[in-house]
Motif scaffolding. Structure first.
Motif, PDB file in Angstrom:
ATOM      1  N   ARG A  75      16.767  47.897 -22.926  1.00 49.78           N
ATOM      2  CA  ARG A  75      16.139  47.030 -21.933  1.00 49.78           C
ATOM      3  C   ARG A  75      14.621  47.233 -21.878  1.00 49.78           C
ATOM      4  NH1 ARG A  75      17.355  44.300 -17.212  1.00 49.78           N
ATOM      5  NH2 ARG A  75      19.574  44.793 -17.278  1.00 49.78           N
ATOM      6  N   GLU A  76      13.875  46.103 -21.893  1.00 48.17           N
ATOM      7  CA  GLU A  76      12.426  46.117 -21.698  1.00 48.17           C
ATOM      8  C   GLU A  76      12.030  45.369 -20.426  1.00 48.17           C
ATOM      9  OE1 GLU A  76      10.218  44.652 -25.064  1.00 48.17           O
ATOM     10  OE2 GLU A  76      11.022  46.180 -26.415  1.00 48.17           O
ATOM     11  N   VAL A  77      12.954  44.545 -19.912  1.00 47.64           N
ATOM     12  CA  VAL A  77      12.692  43.754 -18.708  1.00 47.64           C
ATOM     13  C   VAL A  77      13.675  44.196 -17.629  1.00 47.64           C
ATOM     14  CG1 VAL A  77      12.530  41.435 -17.724  1.00 47.64           C
ATOM     15  CG2 VAL A  77      12.016  41.782 -20.154  1.00 47.64           C
ATOM     16  N   LEU A  78      13.157  44.690 -16.522  1.00 44.44           N
ATOM     17  CA  LEU A  78      14.012  45.121 -15.417  1.00 44.44           C
ATOM     18  C   LEU A  78      14.648  43.913 -14.733  1.00 44.44           C
ATOM     19  CD1 LEU A  78      11.693  47.795 -13.757  1.00 44.44           C
ATOM     20  CD2 LEU A  78      13.630  48.185 -15.303  1.00 44.44           C
ATOM     21  N   ALA A  79      15.873  44.082 -14.278  1.00 46.20           N
ATOM     22  CA  ALA A  79      16.555  43.014 -13.540  1.00 46.20           C
ATOM     23  C   ALA A  79      15.731  42.623 -12.308  1.00 46.20           C
ATOM     24  CB  ALA A  79      17.957  43.456 -13.135  1.00 46.20           C
ATOM     25  N   GLU A  80      15.107  43.604 -11.678  1.00 49.63           N
ATOM     26  CA  GLU A  80      14.297  43.342 -10.490  1.00 49.63           C
ATOM     27  C   GLU A  80      13.139  42.403 -10.795  1.00 49.63           C
ATOM     28  OE1 GLU A  80      15.011  46.599 -11.516  1.00 49.63           O
ATOM     29  OE2 GLU A  80      16.677  46.819 -10.125  1.00 49.63           O
ATOM     30  N   ASP A  81      12.562  42.501 -11.996  1.00 51.43           N
ATOM     31  CA  ASP A  81      11.459  41.607 -12.367  1.00 51.43           C
ATOM     32  C   ASP A  81      11.940  40.158 -12.400  1.00 51.43           C
ATOM     33  OD1 ASP A  81       9.806  43.821 -12.586  1.00 51.43           O
ATOM     34  OD2 ASP A  81       9.988  43.933 -14.773  1.00 51.43           O
ATOM     35  N   GLY A  82      13.102  39.940 -13.000  1.00 51.58           N
ATOM     36  CA  GLY A  82      13.677  38.594 -13.043  1.00 51.58           C
ATOM     37  C   GLY A  82      14.048  38.099 -11.664  1.00 51.58           C
ATOM     38  N   GLU A  83      14.679  38.959 -10.872  1.00 44.97           N
ATOM     39  CA  GLU A  83      15.083  38.586  -9.509  1.00 44.97           C
ATOM     40  C   GLU A  83      13.875  38.225  -8.649  1.00 44.97           C
ATOM     41  OE1 GLU A  83      17.602  41.463  -7.532  1.00 44.97           O
ATOM     42  OE2 GLU A  83      18.783  41.721  -9.361  1.00 44.97           O
ATOM     43  N   GLN A  84      12.837  39.045  -8.710  1.00 41.70           N
ATOM     44  CA  GLN A  84      11.650  38.787  -7.898  1.00 41.70           C
ATOM     45  C   GLN A  84      10.973  37.486  -8.288  1.00 41.70           C
ATOM     46  OE1 GLN A  84       9.277  42.343  -8.258  1.00 41.70           O
ATOM     47  NE2 GLN A  84      10.637  43.533  -6.950  1.00 41.70           N
ATOM     48  N   TYR A  85      10.846  37.239  -9.582  1.00 42.61           N
ATOM     49  CA  TYR A  85      10.236  35.992 -10.040  1.00 42.61           C
ATOM     50  C   TYR A  85      11.086  34.806  -9.567  1.00 42.61           C
ATOM     51  CZ  TYR A  85       8.117  32.379 -12.809  1.00 42.61           C
ATOM     52  OH  TYR A  85       7.493  31.213 -13.187  1.00 42.61           O
ATOM     53  N   ALA A  86      12.394  34.909  -9.746  1.00 45.82           N
ATOM     54  CA  ALA A  86      13.294  33.824  -9.354  1.00 45.82           C
ATOM     55  C   ALA A  86      13.215  33.556  -7.849  1.00 45.82           C
ATOM     56  CB  ALA A  86      14.724  34.153  -9.773  1.00 45.82           C
ATOM     57  N   THR A  87      13.184  34.593  -7.055  1.00 43.90           N
ATOM     58  CA  THR A  87      13.103  34.439  -5.604  1.00 43.90           C
ATOM     59  C   THR A  87      11.800  33.752  -5.204  1.00 43.90           C
ATOM     60  OG1 THR A  87      14.497  36.372  -5.243  1.00 43.90           O
ATOM     61  CG2 THR A  87      13.114  35.672  -3.394  1.00 43.90           C
ATOM     62  N   ARG A  88      10.685  34.206  -5.785  1.00 41.34           N
ATOM     63  CA  ARG A  88       9.378  33.613  -5.464  1.00 41.34           C
ATOM     64  C   ARG A  88       9.312  32.127  -5.823  1.00 41.34           C
ATOM     65  NH1 ARG A  88       7.269  38.180  -7.879  1.00 41.34           N
ATOM     66  NH2 ARG A  88       6.529  36.991  -9.649  1.00 41.34           N
ATOM     67  N   HIS A  89      10.043  31.707  -6.842  1.00 40.47           N
ATOM     68  CA  HIS A  89       9.943  30.334  -7.339  1.00 40.47           C
ATOM     69  C   HIS A  89      11.205  29.510  -7.089  1.00 40.47           C
ATOM     70  CE1 HIS A  89       6.066  31.125  -9.179  1.00 40.47           C
ATOM     71  NE2 HIS A  89       6.556  32.302  -9.488  1.00 40.47           N
ATOM     72  N   ASN A  90      12.078  30.016  -6.222  1.00 38.99           N
ATOM     73  CA  ASN A  90      13.300  29.311  -5.826  1.00 38.99           C
ATOM     74  C   ASN A  90      14.174  28.933  -7.029  1.00 38.99           C
ATOM     75  OD1 ASN A  90      15.088  28.250  -3.933  1.00 38.99           O
ATOM     76  ND2 ASN A  90      14.178  26.214  -4.079  1.00 38.99           N
ATOM     77  N   LEU A  91      14.415  29.899  -7.889  1.00 40.45           N
ATOM     78  CA  LEU A  91      15.241  29.688  -9.070  1.00 40.45           C
ATOM     79  C   LEU A  91      16.584  30.390  -8.889  1.00 40.45           C
ATOM     80  CD1 LEU A  91      12.629  30.784 -11.786  1.00 40.45           C
ATOM     81  CD2 LEU A  91      12.906  28.507 -10.799  1.00 40.45           C
ATOM     82  N   VAL A  92      17.578  29.890  -9.578  1.00 42.68           N
ATOM     83  CA  VAL A  92      18.838  30.614  -9.699  1.00 42.68           C
ATOM     84  C   VAL A  92      18.554  31.734 -10.705  1.00 42.68           C
ATOM     85  CG1 VAL A  92      21.224  30.455 -10.517  1.00 42.68           C
ATOM     86  CG2 VAL A  92      20.205  28.547  -9.251  1.00 42.68           C
TER      87      VAL A  92
END
Length: 142
Positions: A75-92
């Motif tokens: 892993r190079e990308v933390l799940a939290e990074d994806g979750e935070q980006y998705a939350t900020r931009h209203n993404l699933v």
């Protein structure tokens, strides 16, 4: 509408066709943008695609997918990074393993739920239900 999938958006093969892609997603209802959790550049490319998709179609239901969840050691990308980006931009958002078929059904369900919630018919139906509830509670209909 249609659902459009962008997989490995950072690859040269995909970038080569980037100029013709808008005709495919312009009238779409949803898009799934997948990145490889073992490749930071893939995540950055996915973000670039999401920004382009949001600009071209602000009403598009977008899902950010971290693929290769079966490769945690790399892993190079933390799940939290994806979750935070998705939350900020209203993404699933979801991480899954296409190889092991884990999370794929959940992705389909999440996207379906978001599409239903965003559909104009659903919103009209919800407003009608609210009106009926207000009316049955003794409020005057406007």
């Amino acid at each position: 509408g249609h659902c459009w999938v962008v997989e490995n958006p950072f690859s040269n093969r995909q970038e080569k066709y980037r100029s013709v892609v808008p005709m495919y997603y312009r009238n779409s209802s949803a898009a799934i943008v997948a990145y490889d959790i073992t490749n930071k550049a893939s995540f950055e490319g996915a973000i670039s695609w999401i920004e382009e998709l949001k600009y071209a179609n602000p009403n598009l239901v977008l899902c950010l997918v971290g693929n290769k969840a079966d490769m945690q050691k790399h892993r190079e990308v933390l799940a939290e990074d994806g979750e935070q980006y998705a939350t900020r931009h209203n993404l699933v958002f979801i991480e899954l393993s296409a190889k092991e078929n884990k999370g794929v059904q959940q992705l389909a369900q999440m996207m379906g739920e978001r599409l239903i919630a965003m559909s104009p018919k659903h919103n009209v139906h919800m407003e009608e239900e609210k009106s009926i509830i207000r009316h049955s509670a003794g409020e005057q209909k406007k």
